[in-house]
Design an enzyme around this catalytic site. Structure first.
Site, mmCIF file in Angstrom:
data_model
loop_
_atom_site.group_PDB
_atom_site.id
_atom_site.type_symbol
_atom_site.label_atom_id
_atom_site.label_comp_id
_atom_site.label_asym_id
_atom_site.label_seq_id
_atom_site.Cartn_x
_atom_site.Cartn_y
_atom_site.Cartn_z
ATOM 1 N N GLY A 3 0.849 -1.182 0.000
ATOM 2 C CA GLY A 3 0.000 0.000 0.000
ATOM 3 C C GLY A 3 0.882 1.228 0.000
ATOM 4 O O GLY A 3 1.903 1.268 -0.670
ATOM 5 N N CYS A 4 0.535 2.204 0.795
ATOM 6 C CA CYS A 4 1.313 3.437 0.876
ATOM 7 C C CYS A 4 2.728 3.137 1.367
ATOM 8 O O CYS A 4 2.914 2.474 2.383
ATOM 9 C CB CYS A 4 0.634 4.408 1.831
ATOM 10 S SG CYS A 4 1.566 5.917 2.105
ATOM 11 N N PHE A 5 3.710 3.647 0.660
ATOM 12 C CA PHE A 5 5.097 3.353 1.043
ATOM 13 C C PHE A 5 5.484 3.971 2.370
ATOM 14 O O PHE A 5 6.403 3.508 3.021
ATOM 15 C CB PHE A 5 6.108 3.699 -0.049
ATOM 16 C CG PHE A 5 5.972 5.017 -0.763
ATOM 17 C CD1 PHE A 5 5.536 6.173 -0.154
ATOM 18 C CD2 PHE A 5 6.323 5.089 -2.106
ATOM 19 C CE1 PHE A 5 5.445 7.366 -0.834
ATOM 20 C CE2 PHE A 5 6.240 6.288 -2.803
ATOM 21 C CZ PHE A 5 5.798 7.436 -2.155
ATOM 22 N N TRP A 6 4.796 5.009 2.810
ATOM 23 C CA TRP A 6 5.110 5.596 4.118
ATOM 24 C C TRP A 6 4.943 4.557 5.222
ATOM 25 O O TRP A 6 5.724 4.505 6.165
ATOM 26 C CB TRP A 6 4.228 6.787 4.427
ATOM 27 C CG TRP A 6 4.357 7.955 3.500
ATOM 28 C CD1 TRP A 6 5.393 8.244 2.649
ATOM 29 C CD2 TRP A 6 3.423 9.021 3.350
ATOM 30 N NE1 TRP A 6 5.147 9.411 1.984
ATOM 31 C CE2 TRP A 6 3.950 9.909 2.390
ATOM 32 C CE3 TRP A 6 2.197 9.301 3.926
ATOM 33 C CZ2 TRP A 6 3.277 11.071 2.003
ATOM 34 C CZ3 TRP A 6 1.524 10.452 3.538
ATOM 35 C CH2 TRP A 6 2.068 11.329 2.590
#
Length: 177
Positions: free
Chosen positions: A11-14
């Site tokens: 999902g979001c790389f953060w």
């Protein structure tokens, strides 16, 4: 020490970067874009969902300290691998679950891991994580690197990233740096 590199899309790389940046045996985590059709895409281009890239992290780790099997356990415990092109409210092909390998051994081990998860039924639904060799990885813009550590009070970090870090700290406390 010998290192290996694997690219993970959760999902979001953060989120994925914040999780693995805290794990013992991880040498480096870089946010970026994998396996799309254009060279060196921008965040804005990837967010259109038309470039074929997945938001990922390039994970460099010491397999003698952190075996790939443990990397995969942590990866699958800290994102939902059963939702196609989606993690929570983040929707689109750039948010797909993916494992992009750099060696044939990683490919075989990752595929076997997914097959075992699916056979066990422990995820409650089929795992849709794509497992394939890494074609390309492009670093994300500088402001995306270490995003959670640099912006812990940003609302997305508070409500989306922090719970994943908390899950890591609870379930894998013995693997923290």
């Amino acid at each position: 020490m010998m290192t290996e590199t694997i690219v993970l899309g959760g999902g979001c790389f953060w989120c994925t970067e914040a999780v693995f940046g805290r794990v013992r045996g991880v040498v480096k985590v870089v946010s970026g874009y994998a396996n799309g059709q254009i060279a060196n895409p921008s965040y804005e281009q990837v967010c259109t969902g038309t470039t074929g890239h997945a938001e990922c992290v390039e994970l460099t780790f010491e397999p003698q300290v952190l075996p790939l099997d443990k990397v995969l356990h942590i990866f699958f415990a800290t994102h939902d691998p059963t939702t196609l092109n989606r993690q929570g409210n983040d929707v689109g092909p750039q948010y797909r679950s993916g494992i992009y390998t750099t060696t044939p051994e990683q490919l075989a081990q990752a595929q076997a891991f997914v097959d075992k998860l699916n056979a066990s039924g422990q995820m409650g639904a089929p795992v849709v994580t794509e497992v394939e060799p890494l074609q390309h990885f492009w670093n994300a813009e500088a402001y995306h690197q270490d995003y959670f550590d640099n912006n812990p009070r940003q609302p997305y970090c508070t409500y989306v990233v922090a719970p994943k870090v908390d899950k890591l700290e609870t379930r894998f406390a013995d693997w923290l740096k």
